[in-house]
Design an enzyme around this catalytic site. Structure first.
Site, short mmCIF file in Angstrom:
data_model
loop_
_atom_site.label_atom_id
_atom_site.label_comp_id
_atom_site.label_asym_id
_atom_site.label_seq_id
_atom_site.Cartn_x
_atom_site.Cartn_y
_atom_site.Cartn_z
N THR A 192 0.74 -1.23 -0.15
CA THR A 192 -0.08 -0.24 -0.06
C THR A 192 0.71 1.28 -0.08
O THR A 192 1.89 1.42 0.63
CB THR A 192 -0.72 0.45 1.33
OG1 THR A 192 -1.45 -1.04 1.35
CG2 THR A 192 -1.61 1.31 1.50
N ARG A 220 -13.06 -9.07 0.28
CA ARG A 220 -12.29 -8.73 1.41
C ARG A 220 -11.74 -7.28 1.36
O ARG A 220 -11.33 -6.78 0.34
CB ARG A 220 -10.88 -9.44 1.53
CG ARG A 220 -9.95 -9.42 2.23
CD ARG A 220 -8.94 -8.40 2.06
NE ARG A 220 -7.69 -8.44 3.03
CZ ARG A 220 -6.76 -7.51 2.86
NH1 ARG A 220 -6.83 -6.66 1.84
NH2 ARG A 220 -5.92 -7.54 4.10
N GLY A 244 0.85 -3.14 5.54
CA GLY A 244 1.00 -4.56 5.91
C GLY A 244 0.05 -5.40 6.23
O GLY A 244 -1.18 -5.07 5.33
N1 ASP Z 1 -2.47 -2.91 4.04
C1 ASP Z 1 -3.01 -3.41 2.88
C2 ASP Z 1 -4.01 -4.53 2.89
O1 ASP Z 1 -4.13 -5.42 4.05
C3 ASP Z 1 -1.73 -4.22 2.26
C4 ASP Z 1 -0.58 -3.77 2.16
O2 ASP Z 1 -0.40 -2.60 2.75
O3 ASP Z 1 0.45 -4.37 1.60
O4 ASP Z 1 -5.03 -4.25 2.33
#
Ligand code: ASP
Length: 332
Positions: A192, A220, A244
């Site tokens: 993200t 989701r 994350g």
């Molecule tokens: N936080 C994001 C999610 O869970 C993914 C990411 O930051 O890699 O959709």
């Protein structure tokens, strides 16, 4: 008041607020005693190395005198348009049925916020989120409703997944990977973008945009579109964004937790560290559980912290344009 007349009044209020947003985002509130004048410099921080280009795009606007809100939107839009980025916008990875569904949110110094989730085929989810924030009485629109809203308001459409992403997905499908297998989140190509900015008036804004967990179950949502989890701003204190494994971040309302720890007097880095430690306490299985937070306070101090090594954020000021490796709790 009788329930009927209350309902009637509420309906009038709802219509009124649809016509006129509750609080215009650029309305100046610096004269409020809660918001003392800012003598620091404008600053922008964004997650991961792709944050550097995003910062530059946002910075340009702050240099032209635009607010931190315009800056974080521009930064997020830049990454959303990057066809080489596999975790945000047009280049994002699909869910297990091959649909790229995008999540984003935005928040300003007035605690105005907007969010979209499970949005497919729209180039700039962050701008849809901002539009919802500024033009409706709502905060969050998802799925078909969010798409309908975006189309009605003439937001640019895109065709996803990109052909090369579709190929990868088809390969994955053949391999029949199990949904229980956790994704490798710590790679530079799967994360993200979360952005925070403070402008030269001290106004703090943030944005977050993602295609989420690759090959997720359809429907989701992770933390990224959820105000308080993926992003939180409180101009009395500061702001934070997360990246994350969204499921873990939601479990502790991550970004809100960082801001509340700063309210208690913790520095941005210390607040991110304590939030990471809380997250770790809530999880027995740490395999693949990379999460990180970055934060900024009203003095313009910034910091970040991650569960595992390998996380960095981009920092932009008038004289700096750097990547900062954060401290972390443990090594992979
Ligand atoms: N936080 C994001 C999610 O869970 C993914 C990411 O930051 O890699 O959709």
């Amino acid at each position: 008041m009788k329930r009927r007349s209350f309902v009637k009044l509420s309906a009038v209020g709802l219509v009124a607020s649809i016509v006129k947003p509750a609080l215009a985002a650029d309305e100046d509130m610096i004269s409020d005693p809660l918001f003392p004048s800012y003598d620091g410099e404008a600053k922008m921080i964004s997650t991961w190395s792709h944050g550097q280009e995003a910062n530059r795009a946002g910075w340009k606007l702050m240099e032209e005198g635009k607010s931190s809100l315009e800056a974080v939107e521009a930064g997020a839009r830049h990454t959303e348009s990057d066809i080489t980025n596999r975790s945000v916008g047009i280049g994002g990875m699909p869910d297990r049925e091959g649909h790229v569904t995008l999540d984003a949110c935005i928040m300003d110094w007035n605690s105005n916020c907007g969010s979209v989730g499970f949005l497919e085929g729209i180039a700039h989810p962050v701008s849809v989120a901002k539009h919802i924030m500024q033009n409706t009485p709502h905060i969050m629109l998802v799925g078909a409703g969010a798409k309908q809203y975006a189309l009605k308001n003439k937001f640019e459409t895109i065709k996803t997944p990109l052909p090369e992403v579709k190929k990868e997905w088809e390969k994955w499908k053949k391999e029949q990977a199990a949904i229980a297998k956790k994704p490798e989140i710590n790679h530079e190509n799967h994360d993200t973008i979360g952005l925070l900015a403070i402008d030269d008036q001290g106004r703090i804004s943030g944005a977050c945009t993602t295609s989420g967990w690759a090959y997720k179950l359809p429907g989701r949502l992770g933390d990224s579109p959820i105000i308080g989890s993926g992003l939180f701003i409180d101009q009395e204190v500061g702001g934070a964004v997360a990246t994350g494994l969204g499921e873990s971040i939601i479990r502790i309302a991550g970004s809100h937790t960082v801001v509340e720890l700063m309210r208690q007097g913790k520095s941005p880095e210390q607040a991110c560290k304590e939030t990471v430690e809380r997250l770790i306490r809530k999880h027995k299985d740490m395999s693949g559980l990379q999460c990180a937070f970055i934060a900024i306070n009203t003095k313009g101090e910034v910091g970040g912290y991650s569960v595992f090594n390998g996380f960095n954020y981009a920092l932009k000021t008038k004289n700096q344009d750097v990547l900062v490796d954060t401290l972390f709790d443990r090594k992979w």
